[in-house]
Design a protein around this motif. Sequence first.
Motif, PDB file in Angstrom:
ATOM      1  N   ILE A  39       0.830  -1.214   0.000  1.00 60.40           N
ATOM      2  CA  ILE A  39       0.000   0.000   0.000  1.00 60.40           C
ATOM      3  C   ILE A  39       0.864   1.263   0.000  1.00 60.40           C
ATOM      4  O   ILE A  39       0.452   2.301  -0.514  1.00 60.40           O
ATOM      5  CB  ILE A  39      -0.990   0.002   1.174  1.00 60.40           C
ATOM      6  CG1 ILE A  39      -2.074   1.050   0.951  1.00 60.40           C
ATOM      7  CG2 ILE A  39      -0.286   0.241   2.490  1.00 60.40           C
ATOM      8  CD1 ILE A  39      -3.257   0.939   1.844  1.00 60.40           C
ATOM      9  N   GLU A  41       3.452   1.746  -1.732  1.00 61.42           N
ATOM     10  CA  GLU A  41       3.998   1.982  -3.067  1.00 61.42           C
ATOM     11  C   GLU A  41       2.963   2.586  -4.012  1.00 61.42           C
ATOM     12  O   GLU A  41       3.307   3.037  -5.097  1.00 61.42           O
ATOM     13  CB  GLU A  41       4.514   0.660  -3.636  1.00 61.42           C
ATOM     14  CG  GLU A  41       5.633   0.072  -2.793  1.00 61.42           C
ATOM     15  CD  GLU A  41       5.910  -1.371  -3.127  1.00 61.42           C
ATOM     16  OE1 GLU A  41       5.197  -1.944  -3.984  1.00 61.42           O
ATOM     17  OE2 GLU A  41       6.828  -1.928  -2.522  1.00 61.42           O
ATOM     18  N   ASN A  42       1.701   2.593  -3.627  1.00 59.24           N
ATOM     19  CA  ASN A  42       0.627   3.114  -4.469  1.00 59.24           C
ATOM     20  C   ASN A  42       0.385   4.586  -4.177  1.00 59.24           C
ATOM     21  O   ASN A  42       0.622   5.074  -3.077  1.00 59.24           O
ATOM     22  CB  ASN A  42      -0.678   2.350  -4.227  1.00 59.24           C
ATOM     23  CG  ASN A  42      -0.576   0.907  -4.653  1.00 59.24           C
ATOM     24  OD1 ASN A  42       0.267   0.555  -5.473  1.00 59.24           O
ATOM     25  ND2 ASN A  42      -1.426   0.080  -4.092  1.00 59.24           N
ATOM     26  N   THR A  43      -0.122   5.272  -5.182  1.00 63.49           N
ATOM     27  CA  THR A  43      -0.581   6.640  -4.943  1.00 63.49           C
ATOM     28  C   THR A  43      -1.971   6.567  -4.316  1.00 63.49           C
ATOM     29  O   THR A  43      -2.607   5.516  -4.290  1.00 63.49           O
ATOM     30  CB  THR A  43      -0.645   7.437  -6.261  1.00 63.49           C
ATOM     31  OG1 THR A  43      -1.559   6.807  -7.137  1.00 63.49           O
ATOM     32  CG2 THR A  43       0.729   7.524  -6.903  1.00 63.49           C
ATOM     33  N   GLN A  46      -4.754   5.129  -6.435  1.00 60.13           N
ATOM     34  CA  GLN A  46      -4.662   3.714  -6.793  1.00 60.13           C
ATOM     35  C   GLN A  46      -5.098   2.778  -5.662  1.00 60.13           C
ATOM     36  O   GLN A  46      -5.227   1.584  -5.877  1.00 60.13           O
ATOM     37  CB  GLN A  46      -3.230   3.353  -7.192  1.00 60.13           C
ATOM     38  CG  GLN A  46      -2.775   4.011  -8.463  1.00 60.13           C
ATOM     39  CD  GLN A  46      -1.307   3.734  -8.730  1.00 60.13           C
ATOM     40  OE1 GLN A  46      -0.547   3.461  -7.818  1.00 60.13           O
ATOM     41  NE2 GLN A  46      -0.920   3.824  -9.995  1.00 60.13           N
ATOM     42  N   ILE A  47      -5.317   3.317  -4.479  1.00 64.11           N
ATOM     43  CA  ILE A  47      -5.693   2.482  -3.339  1.00 64.11           C
ATOM     44  C   ILE A  47      -7.159   2.078  -3.474  1.00 64.11           C
ATOM     45  O   ILE A  47      -8.039   2.924  -3.650  1.00 64.11           O
ATOM     46  CB  ILE A  47      -5.454   3.229  -2.016  1.00 64.11           C
ATOM     47  CG1 ILE A  47      -3.965   3.495  -1.827  1.00 64.11           C
ATOM     48  CG2 ILE A  47      -5.992   2.433  -0.839  1.00 64.11           C
ATOM     49  CD1 ILE A  47      -3.626   4.326  -0.618  1.00 64.11           C
ATOM     50  N   GLU A  51      -8.196  -2.302   0.292  1.00 64.98           N
ATOM     51  CA  GLU A  51      -6.905  -1.954   0.900  1.00 64.98           C
ATOM     52  C   GLU A  51      -7.079  -0.881   1.965  1.00 64.98           C
ATOM     53  O   GLU A  51      -6.443  -0.925   3.011  1.00 64.98           O
ATOM     54  CB  GLU A  51      -5.928  -1.470  -0.169  1.00 64.98           C
ATOM     55  CG  GLU A  51      -5.398  -2.549  -1.062  1.00 64.98           C
ATOM     56  CD  GLU A  51      -4.483  -2.000  -2.135  1.00 64.98           C
ATOM     57  OE1 GLU A  51      -4.669  -0.826  -2.529  1.00 64.98           O
ATOM     58  OE2 GLU A  51      -3.593  -2.742  -2.571  1.00 64.98           O
TER      59      GLU A  51
END
Length: 74
Positions: A39, A41-43, A46-47, A51
């Motif tokens: 989580i 690593e995502n912007t 993008q979550i 999550e």
Amino acid sequence: MSEQDGPIANNAQRSERAMASVVLVIGCGVAYWIWPGGITENTLSQITLAEFARLLASIITAVAFFVMALMLWF
């Protein structure tokens, strides 16, 4: 001085603090187990909702176990 001063009270306090430490370690483990992998690593866009729900559950679990450990400590 109160009646609880002495070796019996010290042993009781030590055992309560040991239990608080164990509760805190277990809580950190459970919160880590719930934490969604990748989580960070995502912007934010993008979550996914799943999550985000696991993220909130992990944070709530960590805070709850921390509060329980504090209540045992004092």
